[in-house]
Design a protein around this motif. Structure first.
Motif, mmCIF file in Angstrom:
data_model
loop_
_atom_site.group_PDB
_atom_site.id
_atom_site.type_symbol
_atom_site.label_atom_id
_atom_site.label_comp_id
_atom_site.label_asym_id
_atom_site.label_seq_id
_atom_site.Cartn_x
_atom_site.Cartn_y
_atom_site.Cartn_z
ATOM 1 N N GLN A 1 0.814 -1.216 0.000
ATOM 2 C CA GLN A 1 0.000 0.000 0.000
ATOM 3 C C GLN A 1 0.846 1.264 0.000
ATOM 4 O O GLN A 1 0.544 2.230 -0.707
ATOM 5 N N VAL A 2 1.911 1.278 0.774
ATOM 6 C CA VAL A 2 2.702 2.506 0.877
ATOM 7 C C VAL A 2 3.482 2.789 -0.408
ATOM 8 O O VAL A 2 3.652 3.945 -0.789
ATOM 9 N N ASN B 1 -1.333 16.925 5.891
ATOM 10 C CA ASN B 1 -2.360 16.478 6.832
ATOM 11 C C ASN B 1 -3.351 15.533 6.144
ATOM 12 O O ASN B 1 -3.733 14.502 6.705
ATOM 13 N N GLU B 2 -3.746 15.884 4.943
ATOM 14 C CA GLU B 2 -4.661 15.011 4.195
ATOM 15 C C GLU B 2 -4.006 13.663 3.900
ATOM 16 O O GLU B 2 -4.639 12.609 4.010
ATOM 17 N N PHE B 3 -2.732 13.687 3.527
ATOM 18 C CA PHE B 3 -2.003 12.444 3.259
ATOM 19 C C PHE B 3 -1.997 11.547 4.501
ATOM 20 O O PHE B 3 -2.312 10.353 4.419
ATOM 21 N N ILE C 1 2.979 6.880 14.071
ATOM 22 C CA ILE C 1 3.516 7.704 12.993
ATOM 23 C C ILE C 1 4.205 8.895 13.640
ATOM 24 O O ILE C 1 3.603 9.596 14.446
ATOM 25 N N GLN C 2 5.460 9.093 13.285
ATOM 26 C CA GLN C 2 6.208 10.251 13.794
ATOM 27 C C GLN C 2 6.787 10.995 12.599
ATOM 28 O O GLN C 2 7.408 10.388 11.731
ATOM 29 N N SER C 3 6.582 12.317 12.562
ATOM 30 C CA SER C 3 6.996 13.108 11.406
ATOM 31 C C SER C 3 8.045 14.140 11.774
ATOM 32 O O SER C 3 7.985 14.743 12.843
ATOM 33 N N SER C 4 8.989 14.337 10.857
ATOM 34 C CA SER C 4 9.987 15.407 10.968
ATOM 35 C C SER C 4 9.919 16.208 9.680
ATOM 36 O O SER C 4 10.047 15.648 8.587
ATOM 37 N N ALA D 1 -2.475 6.789 7.750
ATOM 38 C CA ALA D 1 -2.997 6.307 9.032
ATOM 39 C C ALA D 1 -4.086 5.260 8.877
ATOM 40 O O ALA D 1 -4.358 4.504 9.814
ATOM 41 N N VAL D 2 -4.696 5.181 7.709
ATOM 42 C CA VAL D 2 -5.777 4.209 7.504
ATOM 43 C C VAL D 2 -5.288 2.846 7.018
ATOM 44 O O VAL D 2 -6.073 1.908 6.907
#
Length: 153
Positions: A88-89, A120-122, A136-139, A128-129
């Motif tokens: 999926q990714v 945010n939409e991504f 999930i951690q974002s930089s 996340a689905v």
């Protein structure tokens, strides 16, 4: 696959910096004929040393001004879950790079999008689905100080 000789390695070094080569320049630099160079390139392609030829596009020029490095953990490392997440990714257009990693996180992704709203939409509608995602951690990338496709061998 046989080991590459010095000329083949040098040819790879040259091509990975600029695949729009000048054949006359290559004949001089490598001390080879045109046909020998074309034969070497075909060999490197056929044996998988050269995977593809691409143009590297400046993301900002096409309105993709927001890059994010995302670390993802899965709830379970069962083979079917890992394979499904990977499938999926890799289908998500926003994901420029994806790595399976060892350590705290299971995956590291580099995502390139238009802006914070698109990010945010991504995250909320795509990443996340995916089943089995636990963390999930974002930089956020402020400045890209080095990006290269060239390998040094």
């Amino acid at each position: 696959m046989e080991q590459l000789n010095k000329q083949e390695l040098e040819l790879l070094r040259i091509l990975q910096k600029n695949a729009k080569f000048d054949i006359g320049d290559l004949t001089t630099r490598l001390n080879m004929s045109r046909s020998a160079i074309y034969d070497k390139i075909k060999k490197l392609e056929n044996e998988g040393y050269i995977k593809e030829y691409v143009a590297i596009v400046d993301p900002r020029k096409v309105g993709l001004n927001f890059s994010v490095i995302i670390s993802v953990s899965l709830n379970s490392q069962r083979l079917d879950y890992v394979q499904e997440f990977s499938r999926q990714v890799t289908a998500l257009e926003e994901v420029a790079d994806a790595y399976v990693t060892g350590g705290i996180f299971d995956y590291i992704l580099r995502v390139v999008v238009k802006d914070l709203d698109a990010f945010n939409e991504f995250i909320t509608t795509k990443l996340a689905v995916i089943p089995n995602v636990s963390k999930i951690q974002s930089s956020f990338v402020i400045t890209n100080i080095k990006q290269s496709t060239a390998l040094h061998f």
